[in-house]
Design a protein around this motif. Sequence first.
Motif, PDB file in Angstrom:
ATOM      1  N   ALA A   1      -0.492   5.939  -3.118  1.00  0.00           N
ATOM      2  CA  ALA A   1       0.878   5.422  -3.040  1.00  0.00           C
ATOM      3  C   ALA A   1       1.857   6.533  -2.667  1.00  0.00           C
ATOM      4  CB  ALA A   1       1.271   4.778  -4.366  1.00  0.00           C
ATOM      5  N   ARG A   2       1.651   7.737  -3.230  1.00  0.00           N
ATOM      6  CA  ARG A   2       2.522   8.866  -2.881  1.00  0.00           C
ATOM      7  C   ARG A   2       2.404   9.183  -1.392  1.00  0.00           C
ATOM      8  NH1 ARG A   2       1.112  13.700  -6.176  1.00  0.00           N
ATOM      9  NH2 ARG A   2      -0.654  13.744  -4.773  1.00  0.00           N
TER      10      ARG A   2
ATOM     11  N   GLU B   1       1.496   7.145   1.016  1.00  0.00           N
ATOM     12  CA  GLU B   1       2.112   6.033   1.750  1.00  0.00           C
ATOM     13  C   GLU B   1       3.627   6.159   1.769  1.00  0.00           C
ATOM     14  OE1 GLU B   1       0.712   2.574  -0.281  1.00  0.00           O
ATOM     15  OE2 GLU B   1      -1.321   2.747   0.539  1.00  0.00           O
ATOM     16  N   GLU B   2       4.212   6.497   0.626  1.00  0.00           N
ATOM     17  CA  GLU B   2       5.671   6.596   0.542  1.00  0.00           C
ATOM     18  C   GLU B   2       6.193   7.808   1.310  1.00  0.00           C
ATOM     19  OE1 GLU B   2       7.719   4.141  -0.454  1.00  0.00           O
ATOM     20  OE2 GLU B   2       5.745   3.181  -0.563  1.00  0.00           O
ATOM     21  N   LYS B   3       5.435   8.905   1.306  1.00  0.00           N
ATOM     22  CA  LYS B   3       5.837  10.066   2.108  1.00  0.00           C
ATOM     23  C   LYS B   3       5.845   9.706   3.595  1.00  0.00           C
ATOM     24  CE  LYS B   3       4.606  14.058  -0.673  1.00  0.00           C
ATOM     25  NZ  LYS B   3       3.790  15.288  -0.731  1.00  0.00           N
TER      26      LYS B   3
ATOM     27  N   ARG C   1       6.081   6.614   4.907  1.00  0.00           N
ATOM     28  CA  ARG C   1       7.124   5.600   5.149  1.00  0.00           C
ATOM     29  C   ARG C   1       8.494   6.260   5.219  1.00  0.00           C
ATOM     30  NH1 ARG C   1       9.856   0.772   1.956  1.00  0.00           N
ATOM     31  NH2 ARG C   1       9.529   1.993   0.090  1.00  0.00           N
ATOM     32  N   TYR C   2       8.783   7.185   4.313  1.00  0.00           N
ATOM     33  CA  TYR C   2      10.072   7.878   4.323  1.00  0.00           C
ATOM     34  C   TYR C   2      10.222   8.705   5.594  1.00  0.00           C
ATOM     35  CZ  TYR C   2      14.105  10.558   2.780  1.00  0.00           C
ATOM     36  OH  TYR C   2      15.357  11.121   2.695  1.00  0.00           O
TER      37      TYR C   2
ATOM     38  N   ILE D   1       8.619   8.307  -7.314  1.00  0.00           N
ATOM     39  CA  ILE D   1       8.043   7.884  -6.024  1.00  0.00           C
ATOM     40  C   ILE D   1       7.397   6.509  -6.159  1.00  0.00           C
ATOM     41  CG2 ILE D   1       6.268   8.406  -4.303  1.00  0.00           C
ATOM     42  CD1 ILE D   1       6.833  11.407  -4.901  1.00  0.00           C
TER      43      ILE D   1
ATOM     44  N   ARG E   1       8.586   2.766  -4.203  1.00  0.00           N
ATOM     45  CA  ARG E   1       7.756   1.959  -3.303  1.00  0.00           C
ATOM     46  C   ARG E   1       8.152   0.496  -3.321  1.00  0.00           C
ATOM     47  NH1 ARG E   1       4.595   2.006  -7.841  1.00  0.00           N
ATOM     48  NH2 ARG E   1       3.307   0.202  -8.263  1.00  0.00           N
TER      49      ARG E   1
ATOM     50  N   ASP F   1      12.629  -1.236   3.287  1.00  0.00           N
ATOM     51  CA  ASP F   1      12.934  -0.157   4.223  1.00  0.00           C
ATOM     52  C   ASP F   1      14.437   0.085   4.379  1.00  0.00           C
ATOM     53  OD1 ASP F   1      10.227   0.108   4.589  1.00  0.00           O
ATOM     54  OD2 ASP F   1      10.189  -0.832   6.583  1.00  0.00           O
TER      55      ASP F   1
ATOM     56  N   LEU G   1      15.637   2.159   1.220  1.00  0.00           N
ATOM     57  CA  LEU G   1      14.832   3.277   0.723  1.00  0.00           C
ATOM     58  C   LEU G   1      15.567   4.608   0.846  1.00  0.00           C
ATOM     59  CD1 LEU G   1      12.173   4.380  -0.446  1.00  0.00           C
ATOM     60  CD2 LEU G   1      11.395   4.668   1.913  1.00  0.00           C
TER      61      LEU G   1
ATOM     62  N   ASP H   1       4.292  -4.967  -4.533  1.00  0.00           N
ATOM     63  CA  ASP H   1       3.034  -4.236  -4.387  1.00  0.00           C
ATOM     64  C   ASP H   1       1.966  -5.114  -5.008  1.00  0.00           C
ATOM     65  OD1 ASP H   1       0.878  -2.568  -4.362  1.00  0.00           O
ATOM     66  OD2 ASP H   1       1.839  -0.906  -5.423  1.00  0.00           O
TER      67      ASP H   1
END
Length: 138
Positions: free
Chosen positions: A71-72, A74-76, A78-79, A96, A100, A104, A107, A134
């Motif tokens: 998840a971390r 994925e979020e890195k 996505r950001y 973080i 999630r 978008d 965020l 999620d």
Amino acid sequence: MSQNYSNHKRFYPLFHFITIPLTVLGLVSAIYTVVSIPNIVTGLIALAFILILLIALMTRMFSLKAQDRAARAEEKLRYFILAGKALPSGLRMGQILALRFADDEELISLVDKTVLNNLSPDEIKKDIKNWRGDYHRI
């Protein structure tokens, strides 16, 4: 059903409502038996239940840590796609994971607000306007 703040916590019924309660019940019974009939066999049975409980809990912790790492990442990503820069390094894992759930559109502003005010994961989740569920985490 769509996820939101009030229903986003997940339980895995086989683990939370069957495996752990039965193991704890077995451990309590084994300890009672060791106290009432102290011998090597009852001691070994109690030890076995302790080991089973520890294995179950460690298995759950290890799987959650693996999910957290994914998840971390994925979020890195996505950001970075949305902001064109790296996710601020000062964010804690809980923050973080809470971010999630933000869609978008909010965020980037929510990350900025989190860094500025050091929001807790619960505060982040409550601040989300458009919830992004999620549905794959267990």
